[in-house]
Scaffold this motif. Structure first.
Motif, mmCIF file in Angstrom:
data_model
loop_
_atom_site.group_PDB
_atom_site.id
_atom_site.type_symbol
_atom_site.label_atom_id
_atom_site.label_comp_id
_atom_site.label_asym_id
_atom_site.label_seq_id
_atom_site.Cartn_x
_atom_site.Cartn_y
_atom_site.Cartn_z
ATOM 1 N N ALA A 437 0.833 -1.212 0.000
ATOM 2 C CA ALA A 437 0.000 0.000 0.000
ATOM 3 C C ALA A 437 0.862 1.254 0.000
ATOM 4 N N GLU A 438 1.952 1.241 0.769
ATOM 5 C CA GLU A 438 2.853 2.398 0.775
ATOM 6 C C GLU A 438 3.526 2.558 -0.587
ATOM 7 N N ALA A 439 3.897 1.452 -1.197
ATOM 8 C CA ALA A 439 4.499 1.517 -2.533
ATOM 9 C C ALA A 439 3.510 2.080 -3.544
ATOM 10 N N ARG A 440 2.244 1.741 -3.398
ATOM 11 C CA ARG A 440 1.232 2.265 -4.323
ATOM 12 C C ARG A 440 1.142 3.794 -4.202
ATOM 13 N N ARG A 441 1.210 4.307 -2.989
ATOM 14 C CA ARG A 441 1.174 5.763 -2.808
ATOM 15 C C ARG A 441 2.424 6.418 -3.403
ATOM 16 N N ILE A 442 3.552 5.754 -3.294
ATOM 17 C CA ILE A 442 4.790 6.288 -3.863
ATOM 18 C C ILE A 442 4.696 6.380 -5.383
ATOM 19 N N LEU A 443 4.021 5.432 -5.993
ATOM 20 C CA LEU A 443 3.927 5.376 -7.452
ATOM 21 C C LEU A 443 2.753 6.177 -8.007
ATOM 22 N N GLU A 481 11.708 9.124 -4.978
ATOM 23 C CA GLU A 481 12.683 8.888 -3.912
ATOM 24 C C GLU A 481 12.315 9.697 -2.670
ATOM 25 N N ASN A 482 11.872 10.934 -2.871
ATOM 26 C CA ASN A 482 11.420 11.743 -1.735
ATOM 27 C C ASN A 482 10.179 11.126 -1.085
ATOM 28 N N LEU A 483 9.304 10.548 -1.910
ATOM 29 C CA LEU A 483 8.105 9.894 -1.372
ATOM 30 C C LEU A 483 8.464 8.625 -0.606
ATOM 31 N N LEU A 484 9.475 7.906 -1.068
ATOM 32 C CA LEU A 484 9.953 6.750 -0.320
ATOM 33 C C LEU A 484 10.495 7.194 1.039
ATOM 34 N N ALA A 485 11.238 8.298 1.065
ATOM 35 C CA ALA A 485 11.744 8.823 2.336
ATOM 36 C C ALA A 485 10.596 9.150 3.286
ATOM 37 N N LYS A 486 9.525 9.721 2.742
ATOM 38 C CA LYS A 486 8.365 10.042 3.571
ATOM 39 C C LYS A 486 7.717 8.771 4.108
ATOM 40 N N ALA A 487 7.684 7.708 3.297
ATOM 41 C CA ALA A 487 7.046 6.460 3.719
ATOM 42 C C ALA A 487 7.776 5.805 4.883
ATOM 43 N N VAL A 488 9.096 5.958 4.947
ATOM 44 C CA VAL A 488 9.879 5.298 6.004
ATOM 45 C C VAL A 488 10.277 6.275 7.110
ATOM 46 N N ALA A 489 9.832 7.520 7.026
ATOM 47 C CA ALA A 489 10.283 8.549 7.968
ATOM 48 C C ALA A 489 10.023 8.171 9.416
ATOM 49 N N THR A 490 8.831 7.639 9.703
ATOM 50 C CA THR A 490 8.503 7.306 11.093
ATOM 51 C C THR A 490 9.413 6.209 11.611
ATOM 52 N N LYS A 491 9.708 5.221 10.770
ATOM 53 C CA LYS A 491 10.604 4.131 11.187
ATOM 54 C C LYS A 491 12.027 4.636 11.402
ATOM 55 N N GLN A 492 12.456 5.593 10.579
ATOM 56 C CA GLN A 492 13.820 6.120 10.682
ATOM 57 C C GLN A 492 13.953 7.256 11.695
ATOM 58 N N HIS A 493 12.828 7.777 12.168
ATOM 59 C CA HIS A 493 12.843 8.975 13.021
ATOM 60 C C HIS A 493 13.511 10.145 12.310
ATOM 61 N N THR A 494 13.323 10.231 10.993
ATOM 62 C CA THR A 494 13.909 11.314 10.218
ATOM 63 C C THR A 494 12.816 12.201 9.639
ATOM 64 N N VAL A 495 13.124 13.471 9.538
ATOM 65 C CA VAL A 495 12.262 14.415 8.844
ATOM 66 C C VAL A 495 13.107 15.170 7.819
ATOM 67 N N TRP A 496 12.487 15.443 6.676
ATOM 68 C CA TRP A 496 13.111 16.239 5.624
ATOM 69 C C TRP A 496 12.151 17.368 5.280
ATOM 70 N N ALA A 497 12.654 18.583 5.231
ATOM 71 C CA ALA A 497 11.788 19.731 4.985
ATOM 72 C C ALA A 497 11.544 19.991 3.507
ATOM 73 N N THR A 498 12.497 19.611 2.653
ATOM 74 C CA THR A 498 12.462 20.039 1.266
ATOM 75 C C THR A 498 13.289 19.109 0.398
#
Length: 539
Positions: A437-443, A481-498
């Motif tokens: 489902a996350e991959a579908r949102r990325i695509l 690639e930015n959308l993939l980063a958003k999909a895993v952000a919670t698991k990585q505890h990372t945030v990207w602003a831009t």
């Protein structure tokens, strides 16, 4: 605004500071201010305080980190060096690009974004490579991107736009820089090199050992490599050839970009690797330049920190920072004990607005703690999830960049480019998995809200769908690639602003003779930092 902040009066104060410090140095017997032979400038492209923080966190906190002593090369610099802060904005904008920022460092004057080696009005100032050569010094440019890319180009080229890489290659050759090592062969070879039957194609395949694809980016018959040989340059195309190089050398080790940081990690583990690492290029550049009696100026760029940050690829970013660290370690080893060398480390700008953050997801359960305050069976309950240091090990374990994962996905037959297949690739090559489902949102895609016909980045009519702040993700072909980063952000505890640059001030680290350091340990602008670099070159 520019005039008030960086007026002739203020510049005069900087010069007076140099003069007073020089007098004090003479009386104390220390090296005279501005009288070193060699200046080594290392630029972490996109390396803001946040990227430096990732490296430091990994060094100190990763349970199984590869930096055995848990210190970095930046720690070594701070042992006897100094640190300052530098602002990066251009003469007409809040945020810079690499071309303008590197131009400001190379010339000490304000520039305009996307222009190379020109001031804000389009005039042609002298750059530091030209000045160093005028003073009889040798010069070198090293990058892990390509030699015609914005940062190295700004130190030797003068062009109205950074995209003019064929013209930039000609400028680089005309600059007579003694050492130029990077990727970017495609911009140096004539268009007939695209014909496998041509003599030039056959010759290039022989020279390169067929280690990478031969594909000219030029639309003319100019063979800059032949011109370079006529000017006395040695041409090298792999690690073994590089290590034998002496004197004036041009090394082009990829058609365009060199290997990314994850791939270079693998290269370092195999002594048979053909493409040299950033550390190996820097080492050979120093070996060629170090014995020149008048000294040298060398610029080394860890350029793919920026690329990883544009793509919000945290695992790749960690590897890029470790590549930078490995290179700086070598330079510091080389410079150890030398009183004739100044080493400066800075960034052209910050990219991505990266950070670790705490969240509301997966809040840890109550914990029993051994301290006296928790005697009698009391438990501690955190309100939020602050992230485990084990995340750092999992980031390091990434086996392919997001970019390479999507390249592999796009090479699949049409019927296999499914969300399930994307999830399988991400889960195979990273330690932060995604669902179908996350991959579908990325695509998912949408009509491009910023479409501009013929635009190099905004020219696609259909683009990946980014729901928030989409105007700041301008490299639309890479937005998955930015959308993939958003999909895993919670698991990585990372945030990207831009997906672009920010105006965040960057660090400047400096190490060398003590008398030379105080002017750098301030809040500066990159034009001022550029003038300090100029001042450090011996007149």
């Amino acid at each position: 605004m520019v005039g008030s902040l960086f007026s002739p009066v203020r510049m005069g104060a900087v010069i007076l500071s140099f003069a007073l410090t020089s007098c004090a140095a003479l009386q104390s017997g220390k090296p005279v201010e501005g009288k070193v032979k060699n200046v080594v400038l290392i630029i972490g492209d996109g390396m803001g305080p946040q990227q430096v923080g990732l490296l430091l966190s990994y060094a100190r906190q990763a349970p199984h980190g590869v930096l055995a002593d848990r210190t970095t090369a930046l720690d070594r610099m701070m042992g006897t060096g100094r640190m300052g802060i530098s602002l990066t904005y251009t003469g007409d904008s809040l945020v810079t690009d690499s071309a303008a920022s590197a131009t400001q460092l190379a010339t000490g004057v304000f520039a305009r974004s996307e222009m190379l080696g020109l001031d804000v009005d389009g005039n042609v100032p002298e750059n530091i490579v030209e000045k160093a050569r005028r003073l009889g010094k040798m010069t070198g440019l090293v990058s892990d991107t390509r030699i015609t890319h914005a940062t190295p180009a700004a130190f030797a080229a003068h062009q109205t736009h950074r995209s003019q890489e064929n013209d930039i290659a000609e400028d680089l050759l005309a600059s007579n820089a003694d050492v130029m090592l990077s990727g970017g062969l495609n911009y140096w070879i004539p268009e007939q090199a695209n014909d496998p039957a041509s003599e030039v194609h056959k010759q290039l395949k022989e020279w390169t050992g067929n280690s990478f694809r031969i594909k000219s980016a030029r639309k003319d018959r100019k063979n800059l490599l032949a011109m370079a040989r006529q000017k006395g340059y040695t041409l090298v195309f792999d690690k073994a050839q590089l290590q034998q190089a002496k004197g004036k050398t041009i090394g082009l080790f990829a058609g365009s970009a060199m290997a990314d940081g994850i791939e270079e990690t693998r290269l370092r583990q195999d002594e048979r690797h053909v493409e040299p690492t950033l550390r190996e290029m820097s080492a050979q550049a120093l070996k060629i330049l170090e014995n020149h009696p008048q000294g040298f100026f060398l610029m080394i760029e860890a350029g793919q920190i920026d690329w990883a940050s544009h793509r919000n690829d945290t695992g790749l970013l960690l590897h890029e920072m470790l590549r930078f660290n490995d290179t700086l370690d070598y330079v510091l080893d080389w410079a150890a004990g030398r009183e004739d060398t100044l080493v400066i480390v800075t960034a052209d700008h910050e990219t991505g607005g990266f950070g670790f953050s705490y969240s509301a997801a997966d809040i840890p359960p109550p914990a029993r703690l051994p301290g006296a305050a928790f005697a009698g069976g009391k438990t501690f309950q955190s309100n939020f999830n602050y992230g485990s240091p084990e995340i750092l090990d999992r980031l390091y374990a990434q086996q392919k960049s997001y970019h390479e994962i999507f390249l592999e996905f796009d090479r699949l037959p049409d019927e296999e480019r499914t969300p399930l297949q994307l999830a399988e690739l991400v889960n195979r090559f990273t330690r932060f998995g995604i669902t179908e489902a996350e991959a579908r949102r990325i695509l998912a895609t949408e009509a491009n809200p910023y479409y501009r016909e013929g635009h190099v980045s905004l020219g696609e009519k259909t683009v990946p769908k980014i729901d928030a702040n989409d105007a700041f993700f301008v490299y639309q072909k890479e937005n998955r690639e930015n959308l993939l980063a958003k999909a895993v952000a919670t698991k990585q505890h990372t945030v990207w602003a831009t997906g672009t640059h920010t105006g965040t001030p960057v660090f400047t680290f400096v190490k060398g003779p003590e008398s030379l350091l105080p002017p750098f340990a301030k809040i500066l602008h990159h034009t001022e930092l550029g003038r300090l670099l100029w001042g450090a070159l011996q007149e």
